[in-house]
Design a protein around this motif. Structure first.
Motif, mmCIF file in Angstrom:
data_model
loop_
_atom_site.group_PDB
_atom_site.id
_atom_site.type_symbol
_atom_site.label_atom_id
_atom_site.label_comp_id
_atom_site.label_asym_id
_atom_site.label_seq_id
_atom_site.Cartn_x
_atom_site.Cartn_y
_atom_site.Cartn_z
ATOM 1 N N THR A 86 36.932 33.270 38.270
ATOM 2 C CA THR A 86 36.051 34.442 38.300
ATOM 3 C C THR A 86 36.818 35.723 37.962
ATOM 4 O O THR A 86 36.240 36.804 37.985
ATOM 5 C CB THR A 86 35.345 34.597 39.663
ATOM 6 N N THR A 87 38.107 35.609 37.643
ATOM 7 C CA THR A 87 38.860 36.784 37.178
ATOM 8 C C THR A 87 38.635 36.941 35.671
ATOM 9 O O THR A 87 38.016 36.081 35.027
ATOM 10 C CB THR A 87 40.373 36.637 37.438
ATOM 11 N N GLN A 89 36.715 38.617 33.841
ATOM 12 C CA GLN A 89 35.314 38.581 33.380
ATOM 13 C C GLN A 89 34.855 37.171 33.010
ATOM 14 O O GLN A 89 34.084 36.980 32.063
ATOM 15 C CB GLN A 89 35.093 39.514 32.174
ATOM 16 N N GLY A 90 35.365 36.199 33.748
ATOM 17 C CA GLY A 90 34.922 34.833 33.518
ATOM 18 C C GLY A 90 35.503 34.165 32.285
ATOM 19 O O GLY A 90 35.031 33.092 31.880
ATOM 20 N N ASN D 56 43.056 43.956 39.565
ATOM 21 C CA ASN D 56 41.965 43.695 40.498
ATOM 22 C C ASN D 56 42.426 43.193 41.861
ATOM 23 O O ASN D 56 41.705 43.340 42.851
ATOM 24 C CB ASN D 56 40.937 42.780 39.844
ATOM 25 N N ASN D 85 33.915 36.493 45.619
ATOM 26 C CA ASN D 85 34.597 36.762 44.345
ATOM 27 C C ASN D 85 33.659 36.839 43.151
ATOM 28 O O ASN D 85 34.098 37.121 42.038
ATOM 29 C CB ASN D 85 35.705 35.733 44.084
ATOM 30 N N THR D 86 32.389 36.616 43.354
ATOM 31 C CA THR D 86 31.458 36.850 42.238
ATOM 32 C C THR D 86 30.685 38.154 42.431
ATOM 33 O O THR D 86 29.813 38.474 41.635
ATOM 34 C CB THR D 86 30.483 35.664 42.049
ATOM 35 N N GLN D 89 31.032 42.581 40.005
ATOM 36 C CA GLN D 89 31.333 42.209 38.608
ATOM 37 C C GLN D 89 32.632 41.409 38.494
ATOM 38 O O GLN D 89 33.381 41.537 37.531
ATOM 39 C CB GLN D 89 31.417 43.434 37.696
ATOM 40 N N GLY D 90 32.900 40.592 39.509
ATOM 41 C CA GLY D 90 34.078 39.735 39.447
ATOM 42 C C GLY D 90 35.389 40.446 39.722
ATOM 43 O O GLY D 90 36.458 39.880 39.482
ATOM 44 N N ARG D 91 35.344 41.671 40.244
ATOM 45 C CA ARG D 91 36.604 42.387 40.498
ATOM 46 C C ARG D 91 37.324 41.903 41.756
ATOM 47 O O ARG D 91 38.513 42.156 41.920
ATOM 48 C CB ARG D 91 36.361 43.899 40.608
#
Lengths: 142, 142, 142, 142
Positions: A86-87, A89-90, D56, D85-86, D89-91
């Motif tokens: 999930t880091t 931006q996928g 992040n 973690n989702t 925006q995944g940060r």
């Protein structure tokens, strides 16, 4: 060493031949050392979800400097890399089929294959990697 | 009619030959009737910003069923399509160089070219479109 | 040639010295030839909007192989690149202050500066570019 | 107390020295109390996936006011923070290596390290945190 489009095409061609010999249809991507796309081919009737997956498997193999196969176990719940996908931006893909291209101990690009089982995707990617290693072996021994 | 990978490669090849004859380096993408990528080639030293732009010019030409060149005037301030390039998560490209591939009055795919001036990108894309039309003319008259 | 972190720090240092001599506060980013971030420094009290802008000015200068200043006129309504800043998920910055670092006719990285007026951002970026050129001139003439 | 760029550089320097002593290459980020980036350094050959992850991790440590290591167990399936973690925006990064910088019981920033194993990333981040605590101890006892 920088991967030319001509070399990228030759490597995609090896992967496609391998996929055809296995009777499968694959999405195949090749990126440079910065993770930027050089070439992509989707074989007839290969899955459209595989477009993103192949490109990002190739990216992941360069961005993490490992075959994506290594992430399969590592990214499971309870394992050290759980959550890594999930880091970025996928863009990190934790399925096998992305393999870095290494020349003189440096990652200079990566190939990503998606469309069949992970085992098959890896086999197809490996055909290109093997061809790459044969070529670079020849260059180094001229 | 569905664009095969073999046809896509042949059309990219025409575009690359055209770009080489013009002494320019291009990013070139070809998408199917769903706007999904079939093939992409980045010529040696072509701009990496052009990866996204070429793919999305091709997508735009299919998604809007027009050459992206038609959007250049239409998307200006005060014109009817002003603002269209911020829809679709920014996938709509309002620069020339994306052209739909039309067969029997149906958009069956699109080509997108980025890397040089819009006029040059259009010329390169047109080389592929012309080749496509020659092929389909032959098929229709066999 | 690959930009090392040591070189990146030295170039950021030149930019910071220039900004201090001008009495301004800047966000300064340096990316490699693939557009990937090597180093970023935000001077005390520099604008937080400038974080993204500086990083993406640097990226744009590499991705389009031009100073971002060149886009200022080109991306105006009615000009040839109008709309380019909505491609690439908004990473293209059409404000001056991003400059590619060129070595032996190849873009090997880029610097991006944001925080003051575009003219000032360009002046700060140029201080780093000038230092880079002096260094590489020395290397080439040893 | 606000973290200056000078302090940020000093802390990154401590982290880099620690990484070098361990023979590893790291991406290292430092953010302020708003979670906004002050400084980032990518050591030579450190992974490019680590750019986003380091930034992040630092952001997560400030945004959640805890070391990211604390999320490793908490974000497992069946655990109280599963799924965190989702968000954002995944940060949110749920891998160890992000540590808040605390001064007088207030989070005033955070450091994030990515590139090696989580245990190593934590060790590198801790070197910077330790240096920070030594400095602030000195300030408080002057």
């Amino acid at each position: 060493m920088i991967i030319s489009l001509a070399l990228a095409k030759a490597l995609l061609n090896e992967a496609e031949k391998q996929a055809m010999s296995m009777g499968i249809k694959e999405d195949i991507a090749l990126v440079d050392e910065g993770g930027n796309l050089i070439a992509f081919h989707r074989m007839d009737n290969a899955k459209i979800a595989g477009i993103d997956i192949a490109i990002n498997k190739a990216w992941t193999s360069v961005a993490l400097q490992i075959p994506t196969e290594n992430l399969v176990k590592a990214a499971q719940p309870g394992s050290p890399s759980f959550g890594i996908n999930t880091t970025n931006q996928g863009r990190i893909v934790i399925l096998g089929g992305g393999i870095p291209l290494i020349y003189q101990n440096k990652v200079i690009g990566g190939i990503g294959v998606s469309g069949a089982t992970s085992a098959q995707d890896i086999e197809v990617a490996n055909a290109a990697v093997q061809a790459f290693q044969n070529m670079t072996y020849t260059w180094n021994n001229k």
